[in-house]
Design a protein around this motif. Structure first.
Motif, mmCIF file in Angstrom:
data_model
loop_
_atom_site.group_PDB
_atom_site.id
_atom_site.type_symbol
_atom_site.label_atom_id
_atom_site.label_comp_id
_atom_site.label_asym_id
_atom_site.label_seq_id
_atom_site.Cartn_x
_atom_site.Cartn_y
_atom_site.Cartn_z
ATOM 1 N N LEU A 172 0.860 -1.183 0.000
ATOM 2 C CA LEU A 172 0.000 0.000 0.000
ATOM 3 C C LEU A 172 0.895 1.232 0.000
ATOM 4 O O LEU A 172 1.874 1.295 0.741
ATOM 5 N N GLU A 173 0.544 2.213 -0.830
ATOM 6 C CA GLU A 173 1.307 3.463 -0.860
ATOM 7 C C GLU A 173 0.370 4.624 -0.547
ATOM 8 O O GLU A 173 -0.707 4.756 -1.138
ATOM 9 N N PRO A 197 -6.226 9.020 2.506
ATOM 10 C CA PRO A 197 -4.776 9.147 2.375
ATOM 11 C C PRO A 197 -4.105 8.032 1.582
ATOM 12 O O PRO A 197 -2.885 8.011 1.448
ATOM 13 N N VAL A 198 -4.896 7.100 1.029
ATOM 14 C CA VAL A 198 -4.331 5.966 0.296
ATOM 15 C C VAL A 198 -4.248 6.294 -1.195
ATOM 16 O O VAL A 198 -5.251 6.688 -1.802
ATOM 17 N N PHE A 199 -3.053 6.128 -1.774
ATOM 18 C CA PHE A 199 -2.913 6.344 -3.211
ATOM 19 C C PHE A 199 -3.146 5.060 -3.994
ATOM 20 O O PHE A 199 -3.958 5.033 -4.920
ATOM 21 N N SER A 200 -2.448 3.990 -3.660
ATOM 22 C CA SER A 200 -2.553 2.775 -4.456
ATOM 23 C C SER A 200 -2.254 1.541 -3.625
ATOM 24 O O SER A 200 -1.689 1.624 -2.532
ATOM 25 N N ILE A 201 -2.659 0.386 -4.182
ATOM 26 C CA ILE A 201 -2.342 -0.915 -3.608
ATOM 27 C C ILE A 201 -1.863 -1.821 -4.741
ATOM 28 O O ILE A 201 -2.516 -1.920 -5.782
ATOM 29 N N THR A 202 -0.732 -2.464 -4.541
ATOM 30 C CA THR A 202 -0.167 -3.376 -5.526
ATOM 31 C C THR A 202 -0.239 -4.790 -4.986
ATOM 32 O O THR A 202 0.329 -5.089 -3.927
#
Length: 207
Positions: A172-173, A197-202
């Motif tokens: 998580l970024e 506040p979460v940008f992305s999840i890989t």
């Protein structure tokens, strides 16, 4: 209590603590995900549960299919309006493949009808699922491919399920650029996931 339930419970507590401790940052790590108004940068996120209708659907073919599936004219219009908002927001290779499904790079975005009590299905094995609402409900992203960074477009509070192979950790970024290794599979968080506040999840980034 089974070992899986104990692991899931511990992971949920850990995730809630860490997510609550990360407020949105003022300086984004990914400018492409932000809209600029004057000197103020705002993340391109929105509330998918808002019933914003276009009045004139932009894709009448999908609206017709929604009516055939049993939706009212108002429901079909609202669903297509939501799909159009997603397509405009994401600004990436995104293709609407069904009235309630948008194909993204490495993932599928499943939409619920605004105002409905429709529930998302269980997250299948080998996948990571992010939900716009708490309780594994609302719109949901099924991450299908490994190592594809998946932008999270939602505001508010939601939930997630990590049902990948045992021990696999998604990355998580946050919008600040700060990374966080999520709990290894199997793990879940049913409430309290702050998406702002979460940008992305890989998915399946680390085992």
């Amino acid at each position: 209590m089974t070992k899986r339930k104990i692991i899931g419970a511990v992971a949920a507590v850990l995730a809630a603590t860490l997510l609550a401790a990360h407020p949105a940052a003022a300086t984004p790590a990914h400018p492409s995900a932000y809209a600029v108004a004057g000197d103020v940068e705002a993340p391109r996120k929105f509330d998918p549960d808002a019933d914003v209708r276009t009045g004139v659907p932009n894709r009448p073919d999908f609206t017709a299919r929604s009516r055939t599936a049993g939706l009212t004219a108002a429901q079909a219009d609202a669903l297509q309006a939501k799909a159009d908002r997603y397509l405009a927001l994401l600004g990436e290779p995104a293709t609407q493949v069904a009235p309630d499904v948008i194909q993204l790079k490495g993932a599928k975005l499943h939409l619920t009808v605004p105002g409905s009590t429709q529930r998302a299905p269980a997250c299948p094995y080998y996948y990571f699922c992010a939900y716009s609402k708490e309780g594994f409900s609302g719109d949901w992203i099924l991450e299908e491919e490994c190592w594809v960074e998946r932008y999270i477009p939602w505001t508010g509070h939601g939930s997630w399920i990590n049902n990948q192979t045992r021990g696999t950790q998604p990355l998580l970024e946050f919008t600040s650029g700060e990374p966080w290794w999520m709990p290894g599979a199997y793990a879940q968080q049913k409430t309290g996931v702050g998406w702002d506040p979460v940008f992305s999840i890989t998915a399946c980034f680390h085992t």
